[in-house]
Design a protein around this motif. Structure first.
Motif, mmCIF file in Angstrom:
data_model
loop_
_atom_site.group_PDB
_atom_site.id
_atom_site.type_symbol
_atom_site.label_atom_id
_atom_site.label_comp_id
_atom_site.label_asym_id
_atom_site.label_seq_id
_atom_site.Cartn_x
_atom_site.Cartn_y
_atom_site.Cartn_z
ATOM 1 N N TYR A 37 0.829 -1.207 0.000
ATOM 2 C CA TYR A 37 0.000 0.000 0.000
ATOM 3 C C TYR A 37 0.864 1.258 0.000
ATOM 4 C CZ TYR A 37 -3.729 3.251 1.233
ATOM 5 O OH TYR A 37 -4.618 4.291 1.226
ATOM 6 N N ARG B 195 2.465 1.695 -3.571
ATOM 7 C CA ARG B 195 1.547 1.936 -4.689
ATOM 8 C C ARG B 195 0.627 3.143 -4.492
ATOM 9 N NH1 ARG B 195 4.586 -0.435 -7.451
ATOM 10 N NH2 ARG B 195 4.292 -2.481 -8.414
ATOM 11 N N THR B 196 0.499 3.667 -3.298
ATOM 12 C CA THR B 196 -0.449 4.739 -3.028
ATOM 13 C C THR B 196 0.294 5.965 -2.516
ATOM 14 O OG1 THR B 196 -2.098 3.075 -2.403
ATOM 15 C CG2 THR B 196 -2.579 5.365 -1.838
ATOM 16 N N TYR C 93 -0.629 8.604 -0.578
ATOM 17 C CA TYR C 93 -1.604 9.173 0.337
ATOM 18 C C TYR C 93 -0.954 10.256 1.204
ATOM 19 C CZ TYR C 93 0.667 5.797 3.420
ATOM 20 O OH TYR C 93 1.591 5.068 4.117
#
Length: 301
Positions: A120, A123-124, A126
């Motif tokens: 996560y 790939r992200t 945030y």
């Protein structure tokens, strides 16, 4: 007619002799260069320096008790029964089982938590991603020794002392940050287009992770696994503090029992040490290539 046939054959033979492989084969073989000999000699010397302590450990493990103080490097005869005695006359078998449970349990728990977190994070993009990675890095700065008092009090209140699962939780917690860091770097080096093409063909996000990303990230997974396994296998301080019953102590603490107040059973101490390092050496030899490729992950784009 014979001359016409021999001419192409001669040209073909001449062309074959002109190829690089043919020229290299025709050259006389030369001996190794002086620089190569020096480098090889230094490498063998360094290898001998690093292997001598292990040779001394094996030799001492095979010494009879009445020859431990002899000045000779090799004993008069080898006492192979030392390994049998140390196994039957101590809790080494139970200690080995606890260490295997702690090492494998910690490694499995770390991989189960670190893989989704690293995927996560890689790939992200945030908000707070860099802060999360910074906090993960900060946790590596805390040594288990500085937290032992609080850990002992906490597990005492929960009634979890002298339990292998307590050591599993502690070892997994202190090795989780390293696994997340190395897996984030490795998964981040895998192109996202590979997952997108798989999802176009009908794979879900989890399916793309399991069938595409995870096989490609296998060297990084193996690296995190082997480092977590070795760290849990060699851990001593938490095992000594959180396990007070001899049967529930890990192997590193059990070996320490051969050191008494006034005497040291050197033959049994080194015999137990040989038993302790064999599984790790075998495991590392089997997956050494994966570890090396995982350590160089992200160094070349």
């Amino acid at each position: 007619m014979a001359q016409q046939t021999a001419a192409p054959a001669a040209r073909t033979a001449a062309a074959n002799r002109s190829t690089p492989k043919a020229r290299a084969a025709s050259r006389p073989r030369r001996g190794p260069r002086p620089r190569t000999l020096v480098i090889a000699s230094v490498a063998w010397l360094l290898a001998a320096v690093f292997l001598l302590p292990y040779a001394e450990m094996v030799i001492t493990a095979l010494r009879p008790a009445d020859e431990l103080r002899d000045p000779s490097y090799l004993p008069d005869h080898f006492a192979w029964s030392n390994f049998i005695d140390v196994w039957h006359e101590s809790n080494l078998g139970a200690n080995l089982r606890v260490t295997l449970l702690v090492a494998f349990g910690s490694t499995l728990l770390v991989l189960l938590v670190a893989l989704p977190a690293a995927y996560y994070t890689a790939r992200t993009r945030y908000r707070g991603r860099k802060l999360f990675l910074l906090l993960v890095l900060v946790t590596q700065m805390f040594q288990p020794t500085s937290l032992l008092v609080g850990l002992y009090r906490e597990f005492y209140q929960f009634g979890m002392l002298n339990s292998a699962w307590t050591l599993v939780l502690c070892n997994a917690a202190f090795n989780l940050a390293f696994a997340i860091w190395i897996l984030t770097a490795y998964i981040g080096s895998i192109p996202v287009a590979l997952e997108e093409s798989g999802m176009i063909d009908g794979l879900s996000r989890v399916g793309a992770l399991v069938r595409i990303t995870l096989p490609l990230a296998l060297p990084g997974v193996v690296t995190a696994m082997i480092f977590t396994f070795i760290a849990a296998w060699n851990e001593f301080v938490m095992g000594l503090t959180l396990s007070t019953v001899p049967e529930s102590q890990p192997l590193t603490v059990g070996i320490n029992s051969f050191i008494g107040n006034y005497t040291v059973q050197w033959n049994y101490l080194f015999a137990g040490s040989v038993i302790a390092i064999v599984p790790v050496v075998v495991l590392f030899a089997l997956i050494e290539r994966k570890v090396v490729s995982g350590l160089t992950a992200g160094s070349v784009k």
